[in-house]
Design an enzyme around this catalytic site. Structure first.
Site, PDB file in Angstrom:
ATOM      1  CE  LYS A 256      29.630  49.904  54.619  1.00 19.61           C
ATOM      2  NZ  LYS A 256      29.957  49.398  55.966  1.00 19.61           N
ATOM      3  CG  ASP A 261      29.247  53.781  59.155  1.00 15.21           C
ATOM      4  OD1 ASP A 261      28.232  54.193  59.774  1.00 15.21           O
ATOM      5  OD2 ASP A 261      29.763  52.658  59.350  1.00 15.21           O
ATOM      6  CE  LYS A 268      31.431  53.421  62.192  1.00 16.71           C
ATOM      7  NZ  LYS A 268      31.382  52.043  62.712  1.00 16.71           N
ATOM      8  CG  ASP A 280      31.858  52.308  55.782  1.00 21.41           C
ATOM      9  OD1 ASP A 280      32.472  51.227  55.694  1.00 21.41           O
ATOM     10  OD2 ASP A 280      30.783  52.432  56.409  1.00 21.41           O
ATOM     11  CG  ASP A 340      28.189  51.579  63.391  1.00 17.30           C
ATOM     12  OD1 ASP A 340      28.332  52.035  62.226  1.00 17.30           O
ATOM     13  OD2 ASP A 340      29.125  51.492  64.200  1.00 17.30           O
ATOM     14  CD  GLU A 342      26.999  51.429  57.833  1.00 20.63           C
ATOM     15  OE1 GLU A 342      26.987  51.042  59.013  1.00 20.63           O
ATOM     16  OE2 GLU A 342      28.020  51.416  57.119  1.00 20.63           O
ATOM     17  NE  ARG A 344      25.699  43.951  59.111  1.00 24.15           N
ATOM     18  CZ  ARG A 344      26.217  43.304  60.152  1.00 24.15           C
ATOM     19  NH1 ARG A 344      25.513  42.348  60.754  1.00 24.15           N
ATOM     20  NH2 ARG A 344      27.423  43.607  60.599  1.00 24.15           N
TER      21      ARG A 344
HETATM   22  N1  BES Z   1      31.967  50.511  58.365  1.00 27.16           N
HETATM   23  C1  BES Z   1      31.855  49.741  59.530  1.00 27.16           C
HETATM   24  C2  BES Z   1      32.894  48.624  59.616  1.00 27.16           C
HETATM   25  C3  BES Z   1      34.309  49.047  59.881  1.00 27.16           C
HETATM   26  C4  BES Z   1      34.760  49.196  61.173  1.00 27.16           C
HETATM   27  C5  BES Z   1      35.184  49.192  58.860  1.00 27.16           C
HETATM   28  C6  BES Z   1      36.084  49.525  61.417  1.00 27.16           C
HETATM   29  C7  BES Z   1      36.517  49.494  59.094  1.00 27.16           C
HETATM   30  C8  BES Z   1      36.959  49.675  60.381  1.00 27.16           C
HETATM   31  C9  BES Z   1      30.493  49.094  59.596  1.00 27.16           C
HETATM   32  O1  BES Z   1      29.451  49.820  59.074  1.00 27.16           O
HETATM   33  C10 BES Z   1      30.174  48.917  61.049  1.00 27.16           C
HETATM   34  O2  BES Z   1      30.022  49.900  61.705  1.00 27.16           O
HETATM   35  N2  BES Z   1      30.107  47.674  61.501  1.00 27.16           N
HETATM   36  C11 BES Z   1      29.848  47.396  62.858  1.00 27.16           C
HETATM   37  C12 BES Z   1      28.867  46.254  62.893  1.00 27.16           C
HETATM   38  C13 BES Z   1      28.330  45.989  64.263  1.00 27.16           C
HETATM   39  C14 BES Z   1      27.419  47.113  64.686  1.00 27.16           C
HETATM   40  C15 BES Z   1      27.569  44.693  64.215  1.00 27.16           C
HETATM   41  C16 BES Z   1      31.165  47.005  63.521  1.00 27.16           C
HETATM   42  O3  BES Z   1      31.963  46.334  62.896  1.00 27.16           O
HETATM   43  O4  BES Z   1      31.385  47.441  64.636  1.00 27.16           O
HETATM   44 ZN    ZN Z   2      29.942  51.075  57.546  1.00 29.36          ZN
HETATM   45 MG    MG Z   3      28.582  51.136  60.469  1.00 26.62          MG
END
Ligand code: BES
Ligand code: ZN
Ligand code: MG
Length: 492
Positions: A256, A261, A268, A280, A340, A342, A344
């Site tokens: 990734k 992000d 966020k 990220d 968010d 994103e 995937r």
């Molecule tokens: N990059 C984040 C995941 C992340 C969160 C990595 C905290 C490290 C620390 C990812 O893109 C994300 O935002 N995931 C969301 C998914 C949700 C919207 C289903 C998450 O984990 O909150």
């Molecule tokens: Zn992310």
């Molecule tokens: Mg995200």
């Protein structure tokens, strides 16, 4: 930093800092047996320090004579409980305690309890990686004096073979740490691609970088949807390592590569730590770091592909709306119910691309979900795969490298949570089991016939404070596991 073996005895070793591993309850006996010239002074000082040699305990002395200048005793706990990971941690801890001294660092451990080659690799990597410091962005950094030469004292000569792997692997980890540690105005999709191309030139890999139009032509609608809210162009990066002789295994490693992000319109907020989201692209850093290491190690029989769909997740007038429906390069339509989620989306098209190469196996690494951090913390990555053999290979490679990993389930029934009323699938399921639905989403973009594993490194990509071999900051997690896995595959 050069790492070598020393045939000198402890008594006549002539470097500047000496590290000795001590077993709990055997301090006096060991000090006696070492025949150190400054023994009586030491006995006296050790009594003052109340050092018990418990795991992780450490004590330092400046020595009266000139050589060595400094002695570091590090506790190994009881001999019967000693694991190779304890050696790693003890080496890292004492290496950190040696900072401020340059010259030659010597380390004397109970090598005989382990296979000399694995002990050398573990301790050598630990010292080099624990002494990494990123000073690139300081204009007047405080001096960071560290050893120029490290000598493993008293280890069997047969350990020599594994010395040559330490530097390529650690350079790969350090590259990954630098890529992740760099701020998002320094590492952008374009500069990430440039870094990858640079590596390909230095280590004779093949490199392809697809621009936005080329990705459009491939129908990468999921990836490009994420990129469309940023002023920066997406860059799809593909590095190829190919042995000169016959190829027995073809592997694909996908990372990734979100250079930032923000969350997009599902911005966020609150505890989400938006300022950390430069990390990220940790999956892409691991993959590029592994490419660098593998290219230098040159394993035989191997063709390896390193793939990153790099972009930013930002907001502007043309950014994806929550609710948009897009089409990925395998023809599947996706309702983006959360901008968010994103990573995937970018991985979906990267995985379709990887499958087209018809590899024997695919592994992806991604800082994919906060839920994985909640489940496993920051020392253990989550592993999802339906392939037991691939799981075993990766767990073995991670254990051997000292990187934490734990297998998690791809619970099929949870696919329910990804059902969309309008499209083939939506990108986000319920909060509960969020890392599992993320894995299930990715699975939709991988051909069933190809063994595939997903590793969520959301927790392990970053260390809040110094821990084990990782100084605070970017860890470079994944490089060592990927390199070990790929080299093992090549040797099969
Ligand atoms: N990059 C984040 C995941 C992340 C969160 C990595 C905290 C490290 C620390 C990812 O893109 C994300 O935002 N995931 C969301 C998914 C949700 C919207 C289903 C998450 O984990 O909150
Ligand atoms: Zn992310
Ligand atoms: Mg995200």
């Amino acid at each position: 930093m050069e790492i070598t073996l020393s045939s000198a005895g402890l008594k006549d070793w002539d470097g500047s800092v000496l590290i000795i591993g001590i077993f709990e309850g055997e301090l006096e006996k060991q000090i006696q047996s070492f025949a150190l010239p400054y023994k009586s002074y030491l006995n006296h000082r050790i009594k003052e320090q109340n050092f018990n040699a418990k795991v992780g305990e450490i004590t330092c002395f400046d020595l009266p004579e000139n050589s060595p200048r400094k002695l570091i005793l590090v506790g190994l706990g009881e001999a019967k409980d000693l694991l190779i990971n304890d050696l790693r941690n003890a080496a890292a801890l004492s290496a950190r305690a040696s900072v401020g001294n340059n010259g030659k660092l010597g380390i004397y451990f109970p090598w005989d309890l382990f296979e000399p080659e694995s002990a050398t690799k573990a301790v050598g990597e630990a010292i080099r990686l624990a002494l990494f410091k990123d000073l690139r962005f300081k204009s007047n950094p405080d001096p960071f004096l560290k050893a120029d030469v490290v000598e493993l004292i008293g280890i069997n000569k047969s350990a020599e073979k594994s010395l040559s792997t330490i530097s390529p692997i650690c350079s790969g980890v350090e590259l990954a740490r630098e890529l992740v540690g760099a701020p998002p105005n320094s590492i952008t999709p374009t500069t990430l691609a440039e870094a990858a191309v640079q590596i390909s030139k230095e280590y004779s890999l093949e490199a392809k970088v697809l621009n936005k139009e080329e990705c459009e032509a491939k129908g990468m609608g999921a990836y490009l949807a994420v990129a469309q809210g940023s002023d920066l162009e997406p860059k799809f990066i593909h590095l190829i390592y190919k042995t000169k002789g016959p190829i027995k295994r073809r592997l694909a490693m996908v990372g990734k590569g979100l250079t930032f992000d923000s969350g997009g319109y599902n911005l966020k907020v609150g505890a989400a730590q938006i300022d950390m989201m430069k990390f990220d692209m940790g999956g892409s850093a691991a993959v590029i770091g592994a490419a660098r290491a593998i290219a230098e190690l040159k394993p035989a029989n191997l063709e390896a592909h390193f793939i990153v769909a790099a972009c930013e997740n930002m907001i502007n007038g043309s950014a994806v709306h929550p609710g948009d429906i897009v089409k990925a390069s395998n023809g599947k339509t996706i309702e983006i119910n959360n901008t968010d989620a994103e990573g995937r989306l970018t991985l979906a098209d990267a995985l379709v691309y990887a499958c087209a190469l018809e590899p024997d196996a695919i592994v992806d690494l991604a800082t994919l979900t906060g839920a994985c951090v909640i489940a496993l913390g920051d020392e253990i990555a989550g592993l999802w795969t339906e392939n037991d053999q691939l799981a075993a290979e990766l767990i073995n490679a991670a254990n051997d490298s000292g990187e934490g990993i734990w297998r998690m389930p791809l619970q099929r029934s949870y696919k329910e949570g990804l059902k969309s009323m309008l499209a083939d699938i939506k990108n986000t399921g319920p909060r509960a089991g969020g890392s599992i639905t993320a894995g299930l989403f990715l699975q939709e973009f991988v051909q069933k016939s190809i063994p595939w594993a997903h590793i969520d490194i959301a927790g392990t990509v970053w260390a809040e404070k110094d821990r084990g071999l990782d100084p605070a900051g970017a860890t470079g997690y994944g490089v060592r596991t990927l390199v070990k896995w790929a080299c093992d595959q090549a040797n099969k």
